[in-house]
Write a protein that holds these residues in place. Structure first.
Motif, PDB file in Angstrom:
ATOM      1  N   ASP A 186      48.550  37.862 -40.484  1.00  0.00           N
ATOM      2  CA  ASP A 186      47.806  37.603 -41.713  1.00  0.00           C
ATOM      3  C   ASP A 186      46.386  38.171 -41.651  1.00  0.00           C
ATOM      4  O   ASP A 186      45.804  38.504 -42.681  1.00  0.00           O
ATOM      5  CB  ASP A 186      47.726  36.095 -41.982  1.00  0.00           C
ATOM      6  N   GLN A 187      45.828  38.247 -40.457  1.00  0.00           N
ATOM      7  CA  GLN A 187      44.430  38.661 -40.307  1.00  0.00           C
ATOM      8  C   GLN A 187      44.254  40.138 -39.992  1.00  0.00           C
ATOM      9  O   GLN A 187      43.249  40.743 -40.375  1.00  0.00           O
ATOM     10  CB  GLN A 187      43.762  37.868 -39.176  1.00  0.00           C
ATOM     11  N   VAL A 188      45.206  40.710 -39.292  1.00  0.00           N
ATOM     12  CA  VAL A 188      44.987  42.001 -38.652  1.00  0.00           C
ATOM     13  C   VAL A 188      44.929  43.138 -39.656  1.00  0.00           C
ATOM     14  O   VAL A 188      45.630  43.141 -40.668  1.00  0.00           O
ATOM     15  CB  VAL A 188      46.089  42.268 -37.593  1.00  0.00           C
ATOM     16  N   LYS A 189      44.052  44.087 -39.376  1.00  0.00           N
ATOM     17  CA  LYS A 189      43.982  45.343 -40.117  1.00  0.00           C
ATOM     18  C   LYS A 189      43.787  46.447 -39.072  1.00  0.00           C
ATOM     19  O   LYS A 189      42.651  46.767 -38.713  1.00  0.00           O
ATOM     20  CB  LYS A 189      42.830  45.332 -41.120  1.00  0.00           C
ATOM     21  N   GLU A 190      44.872  46.969 -38.560  1.00  0.00           N
ATOM     22  CA  GLU A 190      44.805  48.025 -37.559  1.00  0.00           C
ATOM     23  C   GLU A 190      45.933  49.009 -37.789  1.00  0.00           C
ATOM     24  O   GLU A 190      46.917  48.710 -38.476  1.00  0.00           O
ATOM     25  CB  GLU A 190      44.846  47.457 -36.139  1.00  0.00           C
ATOM     26  N   GLU A 191      45.781  50.200 -37.198  1.00  0.00           N
ATOM     27  CA  GLU A 191      46.747  51.258 -37.499  1.00  0.00           C
ATOM     28  C   GLU A 191      48.097  51.028 -36.856  1.00  0.00           C
ATOM     29  O   GLU A 191      49.106  51.561 -37.322  1.00  0.00           O
ATOM     30  CB  GLU A 191      46.187  52.621 -37.082  1.00  0.00           C
ATOM     31  N   ARG A 192      48.149  50.249 -35.796  1.00  0.00           N
ATOM     32  CA  ARG A 192      49.424  49.969 -35.123  1.00  0.00           C
ATOM     33  C   ARG A 192      49.570  48.463 -34.914  1.00  0.00           C
ATOM     34  O   ARG A 192      49.386  47.972 -33.806  1.00  0.00           O
ATOM     35  CB  ARG A 192      49.511  50.705 -33.787  1.00  0.00           C
ATOM     36  N   PRO A 193      49.884  47.710 -35.945  1.00  0.00           N
ATOM     37  CA  PRO A 193      50.031  46.262 -35.770  1.00  0.00           C
ATOM     38  C   PRO A 193      51.105  45.929 -34.743  1.00  0.00           C
ATOM     39  O   PRO A 193      52.122  46.622 -34.635  1.00  0.00           O
ATOM     40  CB  PRO A 193      50.436  45.766 -37.167  1.00  0.00           C
ATOM     41  N   LEU A 194      50.876  44.880 -33.993  1.00  0.00           N
ATOM     42  CA  LEU A 194      51.886  44.421 -33.045  1.00  0.00           C
ATOM     43  C   LEU A 194      53.153  44.027 -33.797  1.00  0.00           C
ATOM     44  O   LEU A 194      53.100  43.453 -34.887  1.00  0.00           O
ATOM     45  CB  LEU A 194      51.359  43.210 -32.260  1.00  0.00           C
ATOM     46  N   TYR A 195      54.273  44.329 -33.177  1.00  0.00           N
ATOM     47  CA  TYR A 195      55.589  44.155 -33.795  1.00  0.00           C
ATOM     48  C   TYR A 195      56.372  43.143 -32.976  1.00  0.00           C
ATOM     49  O   TYR A 195      56.542  43.314 -31.767  1.00  0.00           O
ATOM     50  CB  TYR A 195      56.284  45.506 -33.776  1.00  0.00           C
ATOM     51  N   LEU A 196      56.868  42.086 -33.605  1.00  0.00           N
ATOM     52  CA  LEU A 196      57.736  41.144 -32.897  1.00  0.00           C
ATOM     53  C   LEU A 196      59.129  41.757 -32.825  1.00  0.00           C
ATOM     54  O   LEU A 196      59.744  42.040 -33.855  1.00  0.00           O
ATOM     55  CB  LEU A 196      57.759  39.799 -33.629  1.00  0.00           C
ATOM     56  N   PHE A 197      59.592  41.947 -31.583  1.00  0.00           N
ATOM     57  CA  PHE A 197      60.839  42.689 -31.358  1.00  0.00           C
ATOM     58  C   PHE A 197      61.507  42.047 -30.145  1.00  0.00           C
ATOM     59  O   PHE A 197      61.271  42.449 -29.009  1.00  0.00           O
ATOM     60  CB  PHE A 197      60.480  44.151 -31.083  1.00  0.00           C
ATOM     61  N   ASP A 198      62.320  41.027 -30.372  1.00  0.00           N
ATOM     62  CA  ASP A 198      62.828  40.211 -29.266  1.00  0.00           C
ATOM     63  C   ASP A 198      64.334  40.334 -29.105  1.00  0.00           C
ATOM     64  O   ASP A 198      65.094  40.037 -30.031  1.00  0.00           O
ATOM     65  CB  ASP A 198      62.451  38.745 -29.497  1.00  0.00           C
ATOM     66  N   PRO A 199      64.799  40.760 -27.893  1.00  0.00           N
ATOM     67  CA  PRO A 199      66.235  40.931 -27.660  1.00  0.00           C
ATOM     68  C   PRO A 199      66.964  39.654 -27.270  1.00  0.00           C
ATOM     69  O   PRO A 199      68.192  39.635 -27.205  1.00  0.00           O
ATOM     70  CB  PRO A 199      66.273  41.937 -26.504  1.00  0.00           C
ATOM     71  N   LYS A 200      66.227  38.577 -27.005  1.00  0.00           N
ATOM     72  CA  LYS A 200      66.842  37.335 -26.529  1.00  0.00           C
ATOM     73  C   LYS A 200      66.689  36.200 -27.535  1.00  0.00           C
ATOM     74  O   LYS A 200      66.794  35.032 -27.180  1.00  0.00           O
ATOM     75  CB  LYS A 200      66.212  36.927 -25.186  1.00  0.00           C
TER      76      LYS A 200
END
Length: 518
Positions: free
Chosen positions: A275-289
């Motif tokens: 909700d807060q971030v403004k960056e060129e590569r936002p962190l991505y939730l990517f969970d295999p488990k």
């Protein structure tokens, strides 16, 4: 941003030049680098009111975009003021001969307290040491447990590792603004984080769309010929479609942590960050488990009927990672890559929407530079950067990429070996799975036995022996299958050369058309 800087940024420079890439940083299967043209920077369009021609040629900033925190301007602006002196150089002293990239590489070796001290040396060092990716790396590399994103990565570092220091007031303002500081490199992160997607980047939709086709039709017309397709209506029975909003997921998952880049975060904390971030590569939730962590999530969706033959399942618990829950804000996504282990994949959007750009295995996307062995790929650091610099080049290609916007309730089939880029157009939740069917079994076996398989194979600890384990398991579970498929492949190869995908592709909106390559 000062009216002076804004007035220069609002001028649209209508020049067409070839894209020139700077040096590239290689990372396995993911890529980093910064590729920008000076004329692109001075062409940024920050006014909301323009004539039609200007809107087509320029770029628009998001309405919520703040000015650059420290007044950094693109280097092109300096050319409009020949009497100005770049304060970037005066503040660096003898280090001014170094490129911005190299200065930041050096600063990346320092700890947070050292960056803080260096920031007091000069205004130029203050700007460099305030570069957000430096502080992002410090947080992600050093955090050991839970952390809460606090408006910026610098403030997050201070509140996480120096909790006695009150950042509530010190980070409320945008910080020291430096006059006449020009740097393309420092400007680009802010630029990419705050640019809107241009309408022309979204309007092309030439993927084949199908609803209600049979499994045999899917295998014959898409899986075997290795063609992408967007499938509608095949997940309408999923409980996830009706349930998986933010409140439900946060309440269901509680304190369980999910993989977010190099760290783990609770869903509630991740949503606070997004909700807060403004960056060129936002962190991505990517969970295999995710399904093992929260079994309810695994029970609220099912594999669409088209993808239920999954031969990697013969390995049981030793199979490579194959399914992921994906959550991210607008602007997050995956830069160009090929899915692991030569598998095919499907991706189902549950919330939000995604822009897809796909190139077939024999066409390397513009701006993407794979190493000869395929282990490393170099390309622009952010997805927006690729669209700015390279997307336009595909207009002139006779073989255009396959593109679409995949919306909630839709599923895209990504064939093995296809390059693809994905960007979320809004807050999105999706499920994706990689799989191996008979149509792709031989490709996967050949991939797993490559000489550098220990570098290429992913999602498993035993990379070297995966080929033998998989082959043996197939021969036990499905005796004769491999030999039967090899015989069919040889017979097919002996026949007349098959019409390529590009000669038989159909635009779902326009009708039949043909492509040939540039």
């Amino acid at each position: 941003m000062s009216s002076y800087g804004r007035s220069l940024l609002s001028q649209t420079i209508k020049r067409k030049t070839k894209n020139k890439s700077k040096t590239k940083i290689k990372t396995k299967l993911k890529t980093n680098k910064n590729v920008f043209r000076k004329q692109d920077f001075v062409a940024i369009n920050t006014h909301l009111e323009h004539n039609e021609e200007e809107e087509e040629e320029g770029f628009n900033l998001k309405s919520s975009a703040p000015s650059h925190s420290h007044g950094v301007q693109p280097l092109g602006n300096l050319y409009f003021n020949p009497g100005s002196i770049n304060s970037r150089n005066t503040g660096l002293g003898n280090l001014q001969i170094l490129s911005d990239e190299l200065v930041l590489e050096i600063l990346g070796l320092l700890e947070g307290t050292q960056l803080g001290v260096l920031a007091t040396v000069s205004k130029s060092f203050y700007v460099f040491t305030s570069h957000e990716p430096l502080w992002r790396n410090l947080v992600l590399d050093n955090v050991k447990g839970r952390f809460l994103y606090n408006r910026s990565w610098k403030a997050t570092y201070i509140s996480t590792f120096c909790p006695s220091f009150d950042v509530s007031s010190s980070t409320r303002s945008s910080g020291l603004r430096v006059r006449d500081f020009y740097s393309d490199y420092l400007f680009q992160s802010w630029l990419c984080a705050n640019l809107e997607m241009k309408p022309e980047w979204l309007e092309r939709d030439n993927i084949i769309r199908k609803r209600g086709i049979s499994v045999d039709d899917f295998v014959t017309n898409f899986e075997e010929p290795n063609k992408p397709v967007l499938l509608e209506g095949c997940i309408d029975n999923w409980d996830a479609l009706g349930k998986w909003d933010r409140d439900y997921l946060v309440n269901l998952c509680g304190d369980v942590q999910f993989a977010v880049g190099p760290v783990k975060m609770r869903l509630e904390d991740y949503f606070s960050y997004s909700d807060q971030v403004k960056e060129e590569r936002p962190l991505y939730l990517f969970d295999p488990k995710f399904a093992e962590k929260i079994p309810t999530l695994g029970s609220e969706y099912e594999v669409p009927v088209y993808f239920r033959e999954d031969l990697f399942s013969v390995l049981g618990d030793e199979r490579p990672d194959y399914r992921w829950i994906i959550i991210g804000p607008a602007g997050s996504g995956s830069s160009f890559h090929i899915d692991p282990n030569s598998t095919s994949a499907w991706n189902a959007v549950i919330r939000g929407s995604k822009k897809w750009v796909l190139f077939p295995p024999d066409v390397v996307p513009p701006g993407v530079h794979p190493s000869p062995d395929g282990a490393d790929v170099a390309c622009p650091v952010s997805i927006i950067e690729w669209f700015m610099n390279f997307y336009g080049a595909t207009k002139d290609w006779k073989k255009k990429p396959v593109e679409c916007i995949c919306k909630a309730g839709e599923v895209i089939f990504v064939p093995n070996g296809w390059w693809h880029l994905v960007i979320n157009l809004e807050d999105s939740v999706a499920i994706t799975q990689n799989y191996v069917s008979r149509s792709n079994l031989l490709n996967v076996l050949d991939f797993l036995k490559k000489p550098n398989a220990n570098e290429l194979v992913s999602g498993t600890r035993d990379r070297t022996n995966l080929h033998e384990k998989f082959k043996n398991a197939i021969e036990v579970s499905l005796p004769g299958t491999i030999e039967e498929l090899r015989l069919k492949a040889e017979q097919k190869k002996a026949k007349q050369k098959k019409t390529s995908f590009w000669d038989s592709a159909t635009d779902s909106k326009v009708g039949a058309f043909k492509f040939s390559f540039k």
